[in-house]
Design a protein around this motif. Structure first.
Motif, short mmCIF file in Angstrom:
data_model
loop_
_atom_site.label_atom_id
_atom_site.label_comp_id
_atom_site.label_asym_id
_atom_site.label_seq_id
_atom_site.Cartn_x
_atom_site.Cartn_y
_atom_site.Cartn_z
N VAL A 64 0.83 -1.21 0.00
CA VAL A 64 0.00 0.00 0.00
C VAL A 64 0.87 1.26 0.00
CG1 VAL A 64 -1.64 1.34 1.39
CG2 VAL A 64 -2.02 -1.09 1.02
N ILE A 65 1.91 1.29 0.83
CA ILE A 65 2.79 2.46 0.88
C ILE A 65 3.46 2.68 -0.48
CG2 ILE A 65 4.96 3.35 1.84
CD1 ILE A 65 4.09 2.08 4.54
N THR A 66 3.96 1.60 -1.10
CA THR A 66 4.59 1.74 -2.41
C THR A 66 3.60 2.20 -3.46
OG1 THR A 66 6.17 0.00 -1.85
CG2 THR A 66 5.93 0.54 -4.18
N ALA A 67 2.39 1.67 -3.43
CA ALA A 67 1.37 2.08 -4.40
C ALA A 67 1.03 3.56 -4.24
CB ALA A 67 0.12 1.22 -4.24
N ILE A 68 0.91 4.01 -3.01
CA ILE A 68 0.60 5.42 -2.76
C ILE A 68 1.77 6.31 -3.22
CG2 ILE A 68 0.26 7.15 -0.93
CD1 ILE A 68 -1.37 4.94 0.57
N LEU A 69 2.99 5.91 -2.89
CA LEU A 69 4.15 6.69 -3.32
C LEU A 69 4.30 6.71 -4.83
CD1 LEU A 69 6.82 5.68 -0.63
CD2 LEU A 69 5.57 7.83 -0.81
N THR A 70 3.97 5.60 -5.49
CA THR A 70 4.01 5.55 -6.95
C THR A 70 2.95 6.47 -7.53
OG1 THR A 70 4.85 3.29 -6.96
CG2 THR A 70 3.83 4.06 -8.98
N GLY A 71 1.74 6.40 -7.00
CA GLY A 71 0.66 7.26 -7.48
C GLY A 71 0.94 8.74 -7.29
N ALA A 72 1.65 9.07 -6.21
CA ALA A 72 1.99 10.47 -5.94
C ALA A 72 3.22 10.93 -6.71
CB ALA A 72 2.22 10.65 -4.44
N GLY A 73 3.88 10.01 -7.41
CA GLY A 73 5.07 10.35 -8.19
C GLY A 73 6.35 10.41 -7.36
N VAL A 74 6.26 10.01 -6.10
CA VAL A 74 7.42 10.06 -5.20
C VAL A 74 8.34 8.86 -5.42
CG1 VAL A 74 8.13 10.07 -2.77
CG2 VAL A 74 6.15 11.40 -3.50
N PHE A 75 7.75 7.69 -5.66
CA PHE A 75 8.54 6.47 -5.78
C PHE A 75 9.52 6.55 -6.94
CE2 PHE A 75 9.46 1.99 -6.57
CZ PHE A 75 9.63 1.53 -5.29
N ASP A 76 9.13 7.18 -8.04
CA ASP A 76 10.03 7.32 -9.18
C ASP A 76 11.24 8.17 -8.82
OD1 ASP A 76 8.44 5.74 -10.79
OD2 ASP A 76 7.37 7.44 -11.68
N ASN A 77 11.04 9.21 -8.02
CA ASN A 77 12.17 10.05 -7.58
C ASN A 77 13.10 9.26 -6.67
OD1 ASN A 77 11.30 12.31 -8.99
ND2 ASN A 77 10.00 12.98 -7.31
N ILE A 78 12.54 8.42 -5.82
CA ILE A 78 13.37 7.56 -4.96
C ILE A 78 14.15 6.59 -5.84
CG2 ILE A 78 13.31 5.77 -3.18
CD1 ILE A 78 10.78 7.18 -2.07
N ALA A 79 13.48 6.01 -6.82
CA ALA A 79 14.11 5.01 -7.69
C ALA A 79 15.25 5.60 -8.52
CB ALA A 79 13.07 4.38 -8.61
N LYS A 80 15.19 6.90 -8.84
CA LYS A 80 16.28 7.54 -9.57
C LYS A 80 17.58 7.45 -8.79
CE LYS A 80 13.52 10.94 -12.03
NZ LYS A 80 13.14 12.36 -12.10
N HIS A 81 17.48 7.57 -7.49
CA HIS A 81 18.68 7.52 -6.64
C HIS A 81 18.99 6.10 -6.17
CE1 HIS A 81 18.93 11.85 -6.59
NE2 HIS A 81 17.64 11.90 -6.31
N ALA A 82 17.95 5.33 -5.89
CA ALA A 82 18.14 4.00 -5.31
C ALA A 82 18.46 2.94 -6.35
CB ALA A 82 16.90 3.59 -4.53
N GLY A 83 18.07 3.16 -7.58
CA GLY A 83 18.32 2.17 -8.63
C GLY A 83 17.68 0.84 -8.31
N ALA A 84 18.48 -0.21 -8.37
CA ALA A 84 17.98 -1.56 -8.14
C ALA A 84 17.52 -1.78 -6.69
CB ALA A 84 19.06 -2.58 -8.49
N GLY A 85 17.87 -0.88 -5.80
CA GLY A 85 17.45 -1.02 -4.40
C GLY A 85 15.96 -0.97 -4.22
N THR A 86 15.25 -0.33 -5.17
CA THR A 86 13.79 -0.28 -5.08
C THR A 86 13.15 -1.51 -5.70
OG1 THR A 86 13.70 0.99 -7.13
CG2 THR A 86 13.66 2.23 -5.05
N ALA A 87 13.96 -2.37 -6.25
CA ALA A 87 13.42 -3.58 -6.86
C ALA A 87 13.25 -4.70 -5.85
CB ALA A 87 14.31 -4.05 -8.01
N VAL A 88 13.34 -4.35 -4.55
CA VAL A 88 13.04 -5.33 -3.51
C VAL A 88 11.69 -5.91 -3.91
CG1 VAL A 88 12.51 -5.62 -1.06
CG2 VAL A 88 14.32 -4.06 -1.77
#
Length: 143
Positions: A64-88
């Motif tokens: 749910v947290i990931t889905a909300i962050l993705t919907g808000a466009g925040v998760f993509d910004n995290i993924a830019k820095h985290a790279g494969a770390g967000t592929a947990v």
């Protein structure tokens, strides 16, 4: 321009990737997500939930947290820095479900969201279930 010249040109113009830096970032962010999951497990463990219910609650919360962050466009910004770390697996799966739904919502709920939501997650589900079933069968036969 022949093939080798083109290959050399591409090699010269392609920016070098900081592999060590990217690996460290992926390790830190991925580990952070896992540590957050452990904190959730401890918090849910303090309730009246049994162990299986606690694991389910942690997974559901991370999804749910990931889905909300993705919907808000925040998760993509995290993924830019985290790279494969967000592929947990759990956060990567939730992101792969929500992203196509957001991207194709302009095409409508049937032909957009409904048709495209499993573009990325579909193969994960199919091969994940197939692998789990095969593993279970082998385990059952050997036991």
């Amino acid at each position: 321009m022949d093939k080798n010249q083109y290959k050399e040109l591409v090699h010269q113009t392609t920016p070098k990737s900081p592999i060590l830096k990217n690996c460290i970032k992926a390790f830190i962010f991925g580990g952070g997500i896992c540590c957050f999951g452990e904190v959730l497990k401890l918090l849910y463990g303090m309730t009246n939930l049994n162990e299986d219910e606690t694991k389910l609650a942690v997974s559901g919360t991370l999804i749910v947290i990931t889905a909300i962050l993705t919907g808000a466009g925040v998760f993509d910004n995290i993924a830019k820095h985290a790279g494969a770390g967000t592929a947990v697996p759990i956060s990567g799966f939730a992101n792969s479900m929500v992203s196509p739904a957001i991207e194709f919502k302009v095409e409508g709920f049937i032909l957009g969201v409904g048709a495209k939501i499993f573009n990325l997650a579909g193969p994960v589900i199919v091969y994940g279930c197939t692998s789990a079933s095969l593993y279970g069968l082998i385990y059952w036969l050997l036991k």
